[in-house]
Design a protein around this motif. Structure first.
Motif, PDB file in Angstrom:
ATOM      1  N   LEU A   1       0.845  -1.195   0.000  1.00 58.88           N
ATOM      2  CA  LEU A   1       0.000   0.000   0.000  1.00 58.88           C
ATOM      3  C   LEU A   1       0.883   1.248   0.000  1.00 58.88           C
ATOM      4  O   LEU A   1       1.887   1.309   0.716  1.00 58.88           O
ATOM      5  N   GLY A   2       0.493   2.224  -0.808  1.00 57.16           N
ATOM      6  CA  GLY A   2       1.201   3.497  -0.830  1.00 57.16           C
ATOM      7  C   GLY A   2       0.223   4.655  -0.766  1.00 57.16           C
ATOM      8  O   GLY A   2      -0.906   4.560  -1.264  1.00 57.16           O
ATOM      9  N   PHE A   3       0.648   5.747  -0.136  1.00 57.03           N
ATOM     10  CA  PHE A   3      -0.187   6.938   0.001  1.00 57.03           C
ATOM     11  C   PHE A   3       0.427   8.111  -0.754  1.00 57.03           C
ATOM     12  O   PHE A   3       1.644   8.282  -0.797  1.00 57.03           O
ATOM     13  N   ALA A   4      -0.454   8.940  -1.311  1.00 60.35           N
ATOM     14  CA  ALA A   4      -0.063  10.235  -1.867  1.00 60.35           C
ATOM     15  C   ALA A   4      -1.124  11.229  -1.448  1.00 60.35           C
ATOM     16  O   ALA A   4      -2.288  10.883  -1.271  1.00 60.35           O
ATOM     17  N   ALA A   5      -0.715  12.476  -1.275  1.00 55.85           N
ATOM     18  CA  ALA A   5      -1.673  13.488  -0.835  1.00 55.85           C
ATOM     19  C   ALA A   5      -1.169  14.873  -1.200  1.00 55.85           C
ATOM     20  O   ALA A   5       0.012  15.062  -1.524  1.00 55.85           O
ATOM     21  N   THR A   6      -2.061  15.838  -1.134  1.00 53.04           N
ATOM     22  CA  THR A   6      -1.666  17.225  -1.330  1.00 53.04           C
ATOM     23  C   THR A   6      -0.662  17.617  -0.240  1.00 53.04           C
ATOM     24  O   THR A   6      -0.635  17.026   0.839  1.00 53.04           O
ATOM     25  N   CYS A   7       0.130  18.642  -0.516  1.00 60.15           N
ATOM     26  CA  CYS A   7       1.138  19.071   0.455  1.00 60.15           C
ATOM     27  C   CYS A   7       0.510  20.018   1.468  1.00 60.15           C
ATOM     28  O   CYS A   7       0.913  21.181   1.604  1.00 60.15           O
ATOM     29  N   SER A   8      -0.485  19.518   2.183  1.00 56.91           N
ATOM     30  CA  SER A   8      -1.197  20.284   3.206  1.00 56.91           C
ATOM     31  C   SER A   8      -0.592  20.006   4.573  1.00 56.91           C
ATOM     32  O   SER A   8       0.012  18.954   4.792  1.00 56.91           O
ATOM     33  N   LEU A   9      -0.755  20.946   5.502  1.00 57.63           N
ATOM     34  CA  LEU A   9      -0.116  20.883   6.819  1.00 57.63           C
ATOM     35  C   LEU A   9      -1.091  20.390   7.874  1.00 57.63           C
ATOM     36  O   LEU A   9      -2.159  20.974   8.063  1.00 57.63           O
ATOM     37  N   VAL A  10      -0.716  19.305   8.600  1.00 59.94           N
ATOM     38  CA  VAL A  10      -1.572  18.674   9.603  1.00 59.94           C
ATOM     39  C   VAL A  10      -1.009  18.937  11.002  1.00 59.94           C
ATOM     40  O   VAL A  10       0.199  18.824  11.225  1.00 59.94           O
ATOM     41  N   ALA A  11      -1.902  19.260  11.949  1.00 61.43           N
ATOM     42  CA  ALA A  11      -1.513  19.473  13.347  1.00 61.43           C
ATOM     43  C   ALA A  11      -2.231  18.469  14.237  1.00 61.43           C
ATOM     44  O   ALA A  11      -3.461  18.358  14.194  1.00 61.43           O
ATOM     45  N   VAL A  12      -1.456  17.707  15.041  1.00 56.57           N
ATOM     46  CA  VAL A  12      -2.046  16.769  15.995  1.00 56.57           C
ATOM     47  C   VAL A  12      -1.339  16.905  17.335  1.00 56.57           C
ATOM     48  O   VAL A  12      -0.179  17.331  17.410  1.00 56.57           O
ATOM     49  N   ASP A  13      -2.044  16.506  18.423  1.00 60.47           N
ATOM     50  CA  ASP A  13      -1.459  16.597  19.760  1.00 60.47           C
ATOM     51  C   ASP A  13      -0.733  15.308  20.115  1.00 60.47           C
ATOM     52  O   ASP A  13      -0.560  14.409  19.272  1.00 60.47           O
TER      53      ASP A  13
END
Length: 629
Positions: free
Chosen positions: A136-148
């Protein structure tokens, strides 16, 4: 289409408790309902292929199948491919998006749910069992994610809505922060075309720190979206050289001696420039060996952790332990999915290892990315890169781009008074609105006795910088311009506006290609993929305007194929990404530029006007600045 609408409504309803919000999303319900039909008609995808796939005979033995997941701006998609790169089944699921001025936001929770829906549907439609999925491989937009620290979302929104924990790639809230960062003249900036874009991560991080202090303090991990997806899937926090190098100013060439598999395992992130982060006011991200932004990195396709975790496997409907490859940005996955798609006559001739360096991939979706590679690093003003091993291992990547192409065509069409009637006509014939507009243009050509469709726009000229200019002038403040409007509101006028927009986009690509070749590249062949590459007029205008042949891939879903290649490498089916590309890429149609000298002369004149429009805008901007000084 009824089948599609019914199932999409069910998917949306199942997530209604999360997507209902007191704030206004970018696409309200009526707009989404209208455009779900428009989108799939336009791109010729899910409904028709779904009907065909359900007739597939049950497999008699277990196959080796590789799954690619792509998260775009408006949907999450999943595609299943065999060892030769042939598509077995695909599906798409919508994702929520909010827009307020320059701020564009999404939810990682919503995106993961959409991925799970798409993966399960694709497996069902392709008649692929979970045991057959080998990687399995993932690709995505270069968006910024914030998690705690618990992996829960941290808001990046003025609204305080905790679901909205992603700053989308196209968000331009951080223009001033980007200007301040570029004023530092840090050495790392030479690897970003001379300066960061507000679409990259450092300006966005600085914006959050300056405007949302509580969110800044709460965030335990800042991640590119594709890295967050592999982390969610495997629990492994290793970041991709693709994302970190292309969007975070990470210096990937620090790992030049670690290219082989043995040395590339668990690479410590030694490519961060700590002085840069200190200088721009983000020195706290250096703490803990860069724990918040990535303390370890890996080449795309590197197998992460122990594969899918039990929880992720259950949610996706796959087997625990399924190998997961280090991710790519979506456009770069498109490059991996198409760059070795050369006609058989070319690939069977004498092997030319430098041939790949004469190709440029156009990944044409909401925006367009222009990807070219070289053996040596080429510093090109206004064009991102050079990025070492960010797409094809051991090659330096040059990345040009236009921030709004598919989005611009949508904007131009949907905001015209004739659009609703045209959309209804297209829907009644079960064709895309692009196909209908192309027919209207052909009819207009015949009515006017013109030899060229292109010549219909002799009095209309467009600068397509409606969302700034990413390359090659790198001016986020650039604006769109239209010359030649009248009071006409007919369908024919919309067709002309559509054609002039397509041409404006193609002139922008010509400008990028010429600029790259003037600075060391030797591009002579284009490869195109993405939704817009399915539009014959769009591709032919690009070929005529740029003057190079354009190769289309055998499989339409090149980004999904590129993502699946990461899974194939992670599973050890192929030893390297390049070998997997050669095995799984394949060419389809080749579109050649017109040989008519009148076409070349016509576009040379219009291209000159195109270049002049930006110069006029700069002059106008200067005059107004002086007047207001």
């Amino acid at each position: 289409m009824d089948y599609y609408k019914e199932n999409r409504e069910k998917k949306l309803e199942s997530r209604k408790s999360m997507t209902d919000t007191p704030t206004t999303p970018l696409l309200d319900n009526s707009y989404q309902n209208h455009n779900r039909h428009f989108y799939f008609n336009r791109f010729n995808s899910f409904p028709n292929s779904a009907v065909e796939m359900t007739t597939t005979a049950p497999p008699k033995h277990l196959r080796s199948v590789f799954l690619g997941v792509d998260v775009g701006t408006g949907s999450a998609r999943a595609g299943l491919f065999n060892e030769e790169g042939k598509l077995l089944g695909s599906a798409s699921s919508p994702i929520q998006i909010w827009k307020d001025g320059d701020c564009v936001e999404q939810s990682s929770t919503d995106i993961w749910l959409a991925i799970c829906t798409a993966v399960k549907t694709a497996c069902s439609l392709g008649n692929v069992s979970k045991e057959e999925v080998k990687g399995l491989g993932f690709a995505a937009t270069c968006s910024l994610v914030a998690v705690d620290s618990e992996g829960e979302p941290v808001t990046v929104s003025w609204s305080g809505d905790t679901r909205r924990n992603i700053i989308v790639w196209m968000d331009h809230r951080a223009v001033k922060q980007a200007e301040r960062i570029n004023a530092s003249n840090s050495p790392v900036l030479q690897y970003c075309g001379g300066g960061v874009s507000p679409e990259m991560e450092p300006p966005k991080l600085l914006w959050v720190k300056e405007n949302l202090q509580e969110s800044w303090s709460m965030t335990f991990r800042w991640m590119d979206l594709s890295d967050w997806l592999t982390y969610k899937a495997t629990g492994d926090d290793t970041r991709s050289l693709c994302t970190t190098v292309c969007k975070w100013t990470y210096l990937g060439h620090a790992h030049m001696q670690q290219i082989n598999e043995k040395d590339s395992r668990d690479m410590e992130a030694c490519g961060w420039d700590d002085e840069f982060w200190e200088e721009i006011g983000l020195g706290d991200l250096v703490d803990g060996h860069h724990a918040k932004i990535g303390r370890s990195v890996a080449f795309p396709g590197h197998a992460l952790g122990s594969g899918l975790t039990l929880d992720a496997a259950k949610e996706l409907g796959l087997m625990a332990g399924t190998p997961v490859g280090t991710a790519l940005i979506d456009a770069h996955a498109g490059g991996v999915g198409v760059m070795e798609s050369v006609p058989a006559s070319d690939s069977e001739s004498i092997v030319d290892e430098d041939a790949i360096s004469r190709r440029m991939v156009l990944v044409c979706g909401t925006s367009t990315c222009h990807m070219a590679v070289s053996r040596t690093k080429l510093f090109i003003p206004g064009v991102w890169g050079p990025f070492w091993s960010a797409m094809v291992p051991e090659y330096w990547l040059t990345e040009g781009g236009q921030s709004a192409t598919g989005a611009l065509l949508d904007y131009v069409i949907e905001n015209h008074i004739a659009s609703p009637h045209l959309a209804n006509r297209a829907a009644s014939r079960r064709i895309s609105i692009f196909d209908l507009l192309n027919e209207i243009l052909e009819s207009m050509k015949q009515d006017e006795g013109s030899q060229l469709i292109s010549a219909l726009t002799k009095d209309m000229h467009i600068l397509p910088d409606f969302h700034g200019n990413r390359s090659p002038v790198a001016d986020p403040k650039s604006k769109g311009m239209i010359s030649g409007l009248t009071l006409d509101t007919s369908e024919k006028q919309l067709a002309l506006l559509y054609l002039a927009t397509v041409q404006g986009i193609a002139y922008g690509t010509r400008h990028i290609v010429e600029h790259c070749n003037a600075n060391g590249h030797k591009i002579d062949t284009l490869l195109a993929c993405g939704g817009l590459a399915k539009n014959r007029l769009f591709v032919q205008e690009h070929a005529d305007i740029i003057g190079y042949p354009i190769i289309l891939p055998r499989e339409n879903e090149s980004v999904l194929l590129g993502a699946s290649i990461l899974g194939a490498v992670a599973s050890k089916k192929y030893p390297t990404v390049r070998e997997a590309m050669k095995a799984m890429n394949a060419a389809g149609q080749v579109v050649y530029p017109s040989k008519d000298p009148k076409v070349k002369k016509y576009h040379a004149a219009k291209y000159s006007i195109f270049r002049d429009l930006y110069e006029q805008q700069q002059k106008h901007r200067s005059l107004m600045a002086e007047a207001l000084a």
